[in-house]
Scaffold this active site. Structure first.
Site, short mmCIF file in Angstrom:
data_model
loop_
_atom_site.label_atom_id
_atom_site.label_comp_id
_atom_site.label_asym_id
_atom_site.label_seq_id
_atom_site.Cartn_x
_atom_site.Cartn_y
_atom_site.Cartn_z
N ASP A 50 1.89 22.43 23.25
CA ASP A 50 2.62 23.06 24.35
C ASP A 50 1.95 24.37 24.78
O ASP A 50 1.70 25.25 23.96
CB ASP A 50 4.05 23.34 23.88
CG ASP A 50 5.05 23.46 25.00
OD1 ASP A 50 4.71 24.07 26.02
OD2 ASP A 50 6.18 22.94 24.85
N THR A 89 7.55 22.30 30.77
CA THR A 89 7.44 21.50 29.55
C THR A 89 7.88 20.04 29.75
O THR A 89 7.18 19.11 29.36
CB THR A 89 8.26 22.14 28.43
OG1 THR A 89 7.76 23.46 28.20
CG2 THR A 89 8.16 21.34 27.14
N ASP A 174 13.02 19.11 21.60
CA ASP A 174 13.61 17.80 21.88
C ASP A 174 12.95 17.15 23.09
O ASP A 174 12.64 15.96 23.08
CB ASP A 174 15.13 17.90 22.05
CG ASP A 174 15.61 18.86 23.13
OD1 ASP A 174 14.77 19.43 23.86
OD2 ASP A 174 16.84 19.06 23.22
N ARG A 175 12.72 17.91 24.18
CA ARG A 175 12.19 17.31 25.39
C ARG A 175 10.77 16.78 25.19
O ARG A 175 10.38 15.80 25.83
CB ARG A 175 12.25 18.28 26.57
CG ARG A 175 11.64 19.65 26.37
CD ARG A 175 12.01 20.53 27.56
NE ARG A 175 11.51 21.91 27.48
CZ ARG A 175 12.18 22.92 26.94
NH1 ARG A 175 13.37 22.69 26.40
NH2 ARG A 175 11.68 24.15 26.94
N HIS A 306 5.21 32.66 25.51
CA HIS A 306 6.36 33.26 26.21
C HIS A 306 6.75 34.62 25.61
O HIS A 306 7.10 35.55 26.33
CB HIS A 306 7.56 32.33 26.14
CG HIS A 306 7.49 31.16 27.05
ND1 HIS A 306 7.31 31.28 28.41
CD2 HIS A 306 7.58 29.82 26.82
CE1 HIS A 306 7.27 30.09 28.97
NE2 HIS A 306 7.43 29.18 28.02
N ASP A 347 1.06 20.00 27.83
CA ASP A 347 2.04 19.71 28.87
C ASP A 347 1.85 20.60 30.10
O ASP A 347 2.34 20.28 31.18
CB ASP A 347 3.45 19.86 28.32
CG ASP A 347 3.70 21.23 27.69
OD1 ASP A 347 2.72 21.93 27.35
OD2 ASP A 347 4.87 21.59 27.51
N HIS A 348 1.17 21.71 29.93
CA HIS A 348 0.88 22.65 31.02
C HIS A 348 0.00 23.75 30.45
O HIS A 348 -0.24 23.81 29.24
CB HIS A 348 2.17 23.27 31.60
CG HIS A 348 3.09 23.86 30.57
ND1 HIS A 348 2.81 25.02 29.89
CD2 HIS A 348 4.27 23.42 30.07
CE1 HIS A 348 3.76 25.29 29.03
NE2 HIS A 348 4.68 24.33 29.11
N HIS A 489 4.94 30.11 32.69
CA HIS A 489 4.12 29.15 33.43
C HIS A 489 5.01 28.54 34.49
O HIS A 489 6.12 28.98 34.73
CB HIS A 489 3.57 28.09 32.48
CG HIS A 489 4.62 27.54 31.56
ND1 HIS A 489 5.51 26.54 31.93
CD2 HIS A 489 4.98 27.90 30.30
CE1 HIS A 489 6.33 26.30 30.93
NE2 HIS A 489 6.05 27.12 29.93
#
Length: 555
Positions: A50, A89, A174-175, A306, A347-348, A489
């Protein structure tokens, strides 16, 4: 760098969770060069890191000596793209193993708004079932679910072809676990204050439960500050924050039970990798007749990005630890003698906090003007037009009209709002639903995409806003800096879109391809390696040839 407690946690979780199974002690056969005729690997390992931007990969690549160094010796696409504009995300993870942009996965943001829902705040989390009574979209108050994902994952297709194929997904969030794991995973879990958790009503397997207990014990132990590696000293500069305190010189010490700080440390990735290795061992994944899929979502880089930004000593420590932990993980897979292939991406990307950017050659880096808040804009316009409030919903780039507005009122609101937003010095563009409906999904290379192309790839007519705002480059959509959340992001710009895409398999000749490719290309690439048919008309990606020379791995 030595992080002894991580090594101990990894070994403990593996030994406890897989007790009695034993590692396979296969004798290592001679390494055979991978060709088009080489049989399918027995295990596919998909790793998503991530917020691991292409910029971070390039910055630290020369320092890697462990797992990331191994992957960098394989097939390297340094200019991978999360091609869409909503670089968050949930959308990013939804592209990795589906082969589809968010426009088709339906995962347009971490949160979207449904003005027709009975919920007062109208917000829906990307990985929840909002129909469950008594739940809200707030963290810890929703019912995790895969319901919003509109397309199958690689694991779903593997299970449809052969129900004996095993699919396991374990992540920090979770995502991440849900969007990559899909609907048919045999086991699917993520980190929680209690160790590991899964869907409501789901009982963890004995192996996962033992790993969960070990992780919970680690969370409930205080951790001393980490030692700063010598090559991180140039990053060790304090950056003062508006609300007090500073970032840039952190060593990730934490009190017992501080789950948030656990997540924002290398411990979290070590726990996920330990669990993944234990589950593989206990289930004997890669040792049967079918090809199995092990999915690993590593979230610590994102939490650190973050909390402290991407260019401080904290991220430098994390990069060294990630490299080391992946090396330990691969060493355990190597010891089994299994033929496995690894793919790694993100994811980014991510961007550093503006306060540090202003010190380092970007003096115009800014935080978003509070006046761009949908609630503030909506209130002002509603009062001017004499409309009942609220008239707008949103907490990101997508802005939604209230369902109570008539067509004429919507037109009046747009006529009032659009000129204001487009004139704002921090706004690059405002794009309406009608513009996106009329714009085709781009088939060009992602590094050539227009702003409208990027936003279109994130647009889903049933879930996206009535209009979408794109901020100018290096405008951080966090209005104030404070300890815990200083950088983010989510923009349409390449620092958030570009991610590395790496493949490794024993015997696979390494090479580097600098041309732009996309994360939606990963699923068809892996499917081809395991001879799994994929309908090209149902995906946005294409197979990437992993064989250097005239042969092709795309079958």
């Amino acid at each position: 760098m030595k992080l002894k407690y991580l090594s101990t946690a990894l070994a403990t979780a593996l030994c406890v969770a897989a007790a009695g199974t034993g590692l396979a002690q296969n004798s290592a056969p001679p390494v055979q060069k991978v060709t088009a005729a080489t049989p399918a690997p027995k295990l596919v390992v998909m790793i998503a890191v991530d917020q691991f931007s292409a910029d971070l990969f390039a910055e630290y690549r020369g320092h890697f000596t462990g797992g990331l160094a191994r992957l960098a010796s394989g097939v390297v696409f340094p200019s991978g793209y999360q091609a869409h504009g909503a670089t968050e995300t949930c959308p990013g993870h939804s592209t990795i193993l589906t082969g589809n942009h968010p426009t088709h996965t339906g995962i347009i943001a971490n949160n979207y708004f449904d003005p027709s829902t009975a919920r007062a705040d109208k917000r829906v989390y990307c990985a929840e079932d909002e129909t469950v009574a008594g739940t809200t979209s707030k963290n810890g108050e929703y019912a995790p679910s895969v319901n919003h994902l509109l397309v199958p994952t690689l694991g779903d297709l593997m299970k449809a072809r052969d129900p004996k194929a095993q699919v396991v997904s374990v992540s920090g969030k979770d995502r991440a676990s849900i969007m990559m794991g899909g609907r048919q995973a045999d086991e699917l879990m993520w980190l929680a204050p209690t160790g590991l958790t899964s869907y409501r009503g789901t009982t963890l397997s004995p192996t996962a439960q033992q790993a969960s207990t070990a992780i919970a014990a680690a969370i409930n132990q205080p951790r001393a500050a980490l030692v700063l590696p010598a090559d991180c000293t140039t990053h060790d500069i304090a950056i003062p924050l508006e609300k007090g305190g500073s970032v840039g010189t952190g060593r990730m010490a934490r009190d017992a039970g501080d789950f948030r700080r656990f997540l924002a440390s290398p411990e979290a990735d070590g726990a996920v990798l330990a669990t993944a290795a234990a589950l593989r061992q206990a289930r004997k994944m890669g040792e049967g007749d079918s090809t199995d899929l092990l999915i690993v979502g590593l979230s610590a880089t994102d939490y650190i990005g973050h909390s402290t930004g991407t260019e401080g000593s904290e991220m430098c420590i994390q990069m060294a630890a990630l490299d080391r932990e992946l090396g330990d993980f691969f060493a355990r897979l190597d010891a089994t003698g299994i033929d496995y292939v690894v793919a790694l991406t993100a994811d980014h990307g991510g961007h550093d906090l503006p306060e540090r950017n202003r010190q380092n050659a970007w003096p115009d880096a800014q935080r978003i003007d509070k006046a761009l808040n949908p609630g503030a804009i909506g209130k002002e316009v509603a009062e001017k037009l004499g409309l009942p409030q609220p008239i707008l919903y949103g907490d990101g780039d997508d802005y939604y009209f209230a369902k109570t507005l008539t067509a004429a009122q919507r037109k009046a609101v747009l006529a009032e709002i659009l000129p204001r937003l487009r004139a704002h010095p921090q706004v690059e563009a405002v794009v309406t639903r009608d513009q996106l409906d009329a714009h085709p999904i781009s088939k060009r290379a992602p590094d050539t995409w227009s702003l409208l192309d990027k936003l279109r790839a994130s647009y889903n007519p049933q879930r996206s806003g009535d209009f979408i705002i794109a901020l100018k480059p290096r405008v951080t959509p966090i209005p104030e800096s404070g300890i815990g959340y200083v950088a983010t992001h989510g923009s349409v710009w390449d620092y958030d879109r570009r991610v590395p895409i790496l493949f490794w398999r024993k015997g696979l000749a390494g090479f580097e391809q600098p041309n732009a490719v996309m994360t939606v290309d990963i699923m068809p690439t892996l499917a081809s390696l395991i001879s799994l048919p994929v309908d090209a008309n149902k995906i946005d990606g294409r197979c990437l040839d992993l064989l250097s020379g005239p042969e092709s791995s795309c079958r």
